[in-house]
Design a protein around this motif. Structure first.
Motif: not given
Length: 416
Positions: A26-36
């Motif tokens: 199991t991993n911890l995904p890190v995401t953000c919006e394209d405008r960030d």
């Protein structure tokens, strides 16, 4: 937890590791919006990560397997497997090495060693390996005791041991209820068992088998399938998973075997029904099995005399005599001298002589009695009005609502 018996430096090193199935990474995904500010940087990094699922990188579950990082939980009914290794860390040859593994529970001490014979010698940088297995059958504290004895090249005999303590937990909560089949106010020989099984672990279980092994007195019918044109399908569906803290009810019908049903004195009081056999799988196919102790129930009391109907038609014509077959059983421990009286009711009329002698009936014996009766009222009618008298003790037994029959008029539509 391990504790050395002595602080002496030994030539041999003992290592013990529990053998369990791996788990999905199991991993911890890190995401953000394209405008960030990072833009698509995090998304690209997750796509390049070999542990993520292609096309579903934001899921926490990966494609890789990881070895267990700790001892983990052990549940009752599972198989405890452990790898034991004794390594010669010294520069001299060690002789007469004996490795012994015992499992200490609250009630007994079990020897789990595959071999009790000593190894003649162990050269430097060599090891002795052993794998032990044990099906856990007790709840509570368990201590794995690993002892090693050996002789140095100078003839000195040395000994040490280590202790590994772990807890065995309860995986399932099993509750049972008994229901006596009843027709009106009379009990029948059939018994229904409801078993409530709850998963009290933190992971889902695949219920491979839940069956009832009846005692020698009963035949069992499983009522957990739905009949179809091809074959019976489980009431729980094709994927029989039991989620954590979920509960399922299983139902079984037990009926005494004919040779025991004929003996009135056998099935009474506290009787043994049988035991439940539960088999499940967890994680990547780890198997567990539990068998309950013998289930007991209090059989219904029939009194001194039991009267039951063996043969009765489902539908009869209005004011037309029909035959029934009664069975009278002496459930007491004394001989009876019986007299049968037939009392008419507002709808049920008996054909024959009332007050006739049936003769003596020994303890546990049965008597089949054919009778003729007719009904003067349409609809669902109860067979009532039989009375038995024991002339020895001057004791009378009355029987009402013995069974029911549907009475129809032959000149009208057959409706009850």
């Amino acid at each position: 937890m391990d504790v050395n018996q002595t602080k002496q430096e030994h030539l041999l090193a003992l290592k013990v590791m529990r053998l369990t199935k791996p788990t999905l990474f199991t991993n911890l995904p890190v995401t953000c919006e394209d405008r960030d500010l990072p833009g698509d940087l995090f998304g690209q990094l997750m796509k390049e990560d070999p542990s993520t699922i292609k096309g579903a990188e934001t899921l926490m579950l990966g494609e890789m397997l990881t070895l267990p990082q700790n001892f983990g939980n052990i549940f009752l009914g599972e198989t405890f497997s452990s790898y034991i290794s004794v390594h010669n860390d010294s520069s001299q040859v060690v002789k007469d090495i004996l490795v012994k593994a015992d499992l200490q529970t609250s009630s007994q001490r079990l020897n789990l060693s595959a071999s009790n014979s000593a190894v003649a010698e162990l050269k430097p940088e060599c090891c002795i390996d052993d794998v032990i297995h044990h099906e856990v059958k007790e709840i509570g504290t368990h201590i794995l005791v690993c002892a090693v004895s050996y002789t140095t090249q100078y003839g000195e005999k040395l000994y040490f041991r280590k202790f590994f303590k772990f807890q065995v937990l309860k995986p399932l909560d099993v509750k049972t209820k008994f229901y006596n089949a009843e027709v009106k106010c009379m009990f029948t020989d059939e018994v229904f068992l409801e078993a409530q099984i709850q998963n009290i672990t933190t992971s889902p279980m695949f219920m491979e088998k839940v069956s009832l092994e009846p005692s020698m007195m009963y035949n069992v019918t499983e009522l957990n399938t739905v009949s179809s044109s091809d074959e019976g399908e489980s009431t729980f569906g094709k994927m029989s998973y039991l989620q954590p803290m979920d509960t399922r009810q299983y139902l079984y019908c037990l009926k005494p075997k004919p040779e025991y049903a004929e003996k009135a004195g056998v099935i009474k009081g506290v009787t043994v029904i049988g035991k439940l056999d539960i088999v499940w799988k967890t994680n990547l196919g780890e198997r567990g099995r539990l068998q309950t102790s013998q289930l007991q129930r209090m059989a219904p009391g029939y009194g001194d005399i039991r009267l039951s109907l063996e043969v009765i038609p489902d539908t009869v014509n209005l004011e037309e005599p029909f035959d029934i077959m009664c069975k009278i059983t002496n459930c007491s421990e004394r001989t009876m001298d019986l007299v049968l009286e037939m009392c008419n009711t507002s709808s049920i009329h008996w054909c024959g002589v009332s007050g006739r002698q049936l003769g003596k009936l020994n303890p546990g014996a049965s008597l089949s009695l054919p009778l003729t009766v007719f009904s003067s009222v349409q609809g669902l009618q109860s067979i009532s009005g039989l009375r038995l008298t024991d002339t020895f003790l001057k004791r009378t037994y009355e029987y009402d609502d013995i069974a029911q029959v549907c009475v129809v008029c032959p000149f009208k539509s057959n409706e009850c």
